[in-house]
Design an enzyme around this catalytic site. Structure first.
Site, PDB file in Angstrom:
ATOM      1  N   GLU A   1      12.786  -5.312   0.652  1.00  0.00           N
ATOM      2  CA  GLU A   1      12.482  -3.960   0.189  1.00  0.00           C
ATOM      3  C   GLU A   1      13.508  -2.946   0.679  1.00  0.00           C
ATOM      4  OE1 GLU A   1       8.355  -3.350   1.171  1.00  0.00           O
ATOM      5  OE2 GLU A   1       7.725  -4.665  -0.454  1.00  0.00           O
TER       6      GLU A   1
ATOM      7  N   LYS B   1      -1.352   0.053  -6.820  1.00  0.00           N
ATOM      8  CA  LYS B   1      -0.344  -0.837  -7.424  1.00  0.00           C
ATOM      9  C   LYS B   1      -0.809  -1.217  -8.828  1.00  0.00           C
ATOM     10  CE  LYS B   1       1.212  -3.298  -3.242  1.00  0.00           C
ATOM     11  NZ  LYS B   1       0.906  -4.476  -2.390  1.00  0.00           N
TER      12      LYS B   1
HETATM   13  C1  2PG Z   1       2.628  -4.726   0.146  1.00  0.00           C
HETATM   14  C2  2PG Z   1       3.692  -5.026  -0.876  1.00  0.00           C
HETATM   15  C3  2PG Z   1       4.704  -3.955  -1.101  1.00  0.00           C
HETATM   16  P1  2PG Z   1       4.066  -7.358  -1.858  1.00  0.00           P
HETATM   17  O1  2PG Z   1       2.072  -5.653   0.773  1.00  0.00           O
HETATM   18  O2  2PG Z   1       2.230  -3.587   0.309  1.00  0.00           O
HETATM   19  O3  2PG Z   1       5.361  -3.549   0.061  1.00  0.00           O
HETATM   20  O4  2PG Z   1       4.265  -6.279  -0.699  1.00  0.00           O
HETATM   21  O5  2PG Z   1       4.603  -6.754  -3.104  1.00  0.00           O
HETATM   22  O6  2PG Z   1       4.797  -8.596  -1.410  1.00  0.00           O
HETATM   23  O7  2PG Z   1       2.590  -7.602  -1.960  1.00  0.00           O
HETATM   24 MG    MG Z   2       0.546  -4.170   1.671  1.00  0.00          MG
END
Ligand code: 2PG
Ligand code: MG
Length: 412
Positions: free
Chosen positions: A199, A329
């Site tokens: 990231e 998300k």
């Molecule tokens: C999280 C995310 C983004 P991932 O856990 O918050 O930083 O990671 O997309 O791997 O779930």
């Molecule tokens: Mg997370």
């Protein structure tokens, strides 16, 4: 409708779906992000399986978009399209069509509708959510552990939160300058080449949170931002929880949730931490609630894997007092409309809303517009490197300068 899709690559080199919609105003694309440490209650990502791309191909999802294109309602409004997708799928978790299929369509419709209305995407989201647009504070991943860096620090993300600035460009400058300092300090500690994590943060040569946070704090001081830039953690605790033994394997120690809570309190005592995401595993609403109660009002407790942008889980967390911020998300739920609903529920509960990228992301900056239109308090957009992360920074810098939008304030 002239809607199609193709298999693109995300920032990990893993296939993802990009929807393409042609209307008289132009051609629009939308690329779906994807997680690495996904919560088990997230909506399903449709993958092909088999040998090619290690089973991660998305040709079925691409085909789904093409099939659905012929059936979409003539009213292309966001809720008409999203409700159509939800009922066509008719499962709890988008397992029939795939949340990657539905989000690709939902997002590209948003972009095309905004263009048809002659408005920027953030303003389209602002109207849909009835919020006054503002620029979110960047939550910047500066170093990481666990599956995001291949190192064995249990905590997944160490983030900067610039809380004492009045513009996004000043926040960005502080993050970049701290990143340079952290790079120099890291180079003194290790002979290894400096690596960038998934990231856009730096892979630090430590296996524990304490020295990691010390070095980051040192970088903040050296860059001249102490007191102005605070720290946020994403523990992603499901990743080091053993479901069979019901024990956390934290930095090589076997800990109960009580003991783990003690570890967090030690870190909060030693460092200027203001926000902690997923401190416990994704089903432990009770441990979250206890922690939220004990840390109130100083710490923002953020639910990511706990909530998965899912209204049923948010309701449960509100009732139990499990956290006081939602990590938002879109690909955890699969449509713009459901993403907006989740944000509204959190806001109605008096929580903060923090929009988030995924570790597998793309140069599509839609998240910047979404977070701005929904007036999110903050947005996880990664460190100040890697094109898919800087795409979000640069879009927010643009929105600030050319749309004269105000920066959100961090209360607490
Ligand atoms: C999280 C995310 C983004 P991932 O856990 O918050 O930083 O990671 O997309 O791997 O779930
Ligand atoms: Mg997370």
């Amino acid at each position: 409708m002239n809607l199609t899709a193709f298999q693109a690559l995300d920032s990990r080199g893993v296939p993802t779906i990009c929807a393409v919609l042609k209307i008289k105003n132009g051609t629009f694309t939308a690329t779906v992000p994807s997680g690495t440490t996904t919560g088990k209650n997230e909506a399903v990502e449709l993958r092909d399986g088999g040998k090619s791309f290690n089973g991660k191909g998305v040709s079925k999802a691409v085909q789904n978009v093409q099939d659905i294109a012929k059936k979409l309602p003539k009213d292309y409004s966001q809720d008409a399209v999203d409700n159509f997708l939800i009922s066509l799928d008719a499962t709890e978790n988008k397992s029939k069509l795939g949340a990657n299929t539905t989000l690709a369509i939902s997002l590209v419709i948003a972009k095309a509708n905004a263009a048809e209305n002659n408005e920027p995407l953030f303003s389209y989201f602002s109207k849909l959510s009835r919020q006054t647009a503002k620029i979110p504070l960047p939550m910047a991943c500066i170093a990481s552990g666990d599956k995001h860096s291949g190192k064995c620090v249990s905590i997944q993300e160490f983030m900067l939160l610039p809380v004492k600035f009045s513009t996004f460009s000043a926040c960005t400058q502080a993050i970049a300058e701290i990143y340079y300092e952290l790079g120099k300090l890291t180079a003194k500690k290790t002979k290894e080449a400096l690596f960038t994590d998934m990231e856009g943060g730096i892979v630090l040569p430590f296996t524990k949170a304490q020295p990691t946070l010390e070095l980051i704090t040192n970088a903040i001081d050296r860059a001249g931002y102490s007191g102005k830039v605070k720290l946020a953690l994403d523990c992603a605790a499901s990743e080091f929880y053993n479901e069979k033994t019901k024990i956390y394997n934290y930095e090589g120690r076997k800990l109960s949730s009580d003991k783990l809570s003690g570890v967090y309190f030690d870190l909060m005592r030693d460092f200027s931490i203001v926000s902690i995401e997923d401190p416990f595993h994704e089903e432990d609403f009770a441990a979250f609630a206890e922690f939220t109660k004990k840390t109130k009002p100083n710490i923002t407790v953020v639910g990511d894997d706990l909530l998965t942008t899912n209204s049923t889980r948010i309701t449960r967390a509100v009732l139990q007092g499990s956290c006081n911020a939602l990590l938002l998300k879109p690909n955890q739920i699969g449509t713009v409309t459901e993403t907006l609903e989740a944000a509204e529920m959190a806001r109605n509960a008096g929580w903060k809303v923090i929009a988030s990228h995924r570790s597998g992301d793309s140069e599509d900056p839609f998240l910047a517009d979404l977070a701005t239109g929904l007036a999110c308090d903050a947005a996880k957009i990664g460190g100040p490197s890697r094109g898919e992360r800087t795409a979000k920074y640069n879009r927010l810098l643009y929105l600030e300068k050319f749309h004269k939008l105000k920066l959100a304030k961090w209360n607490g």
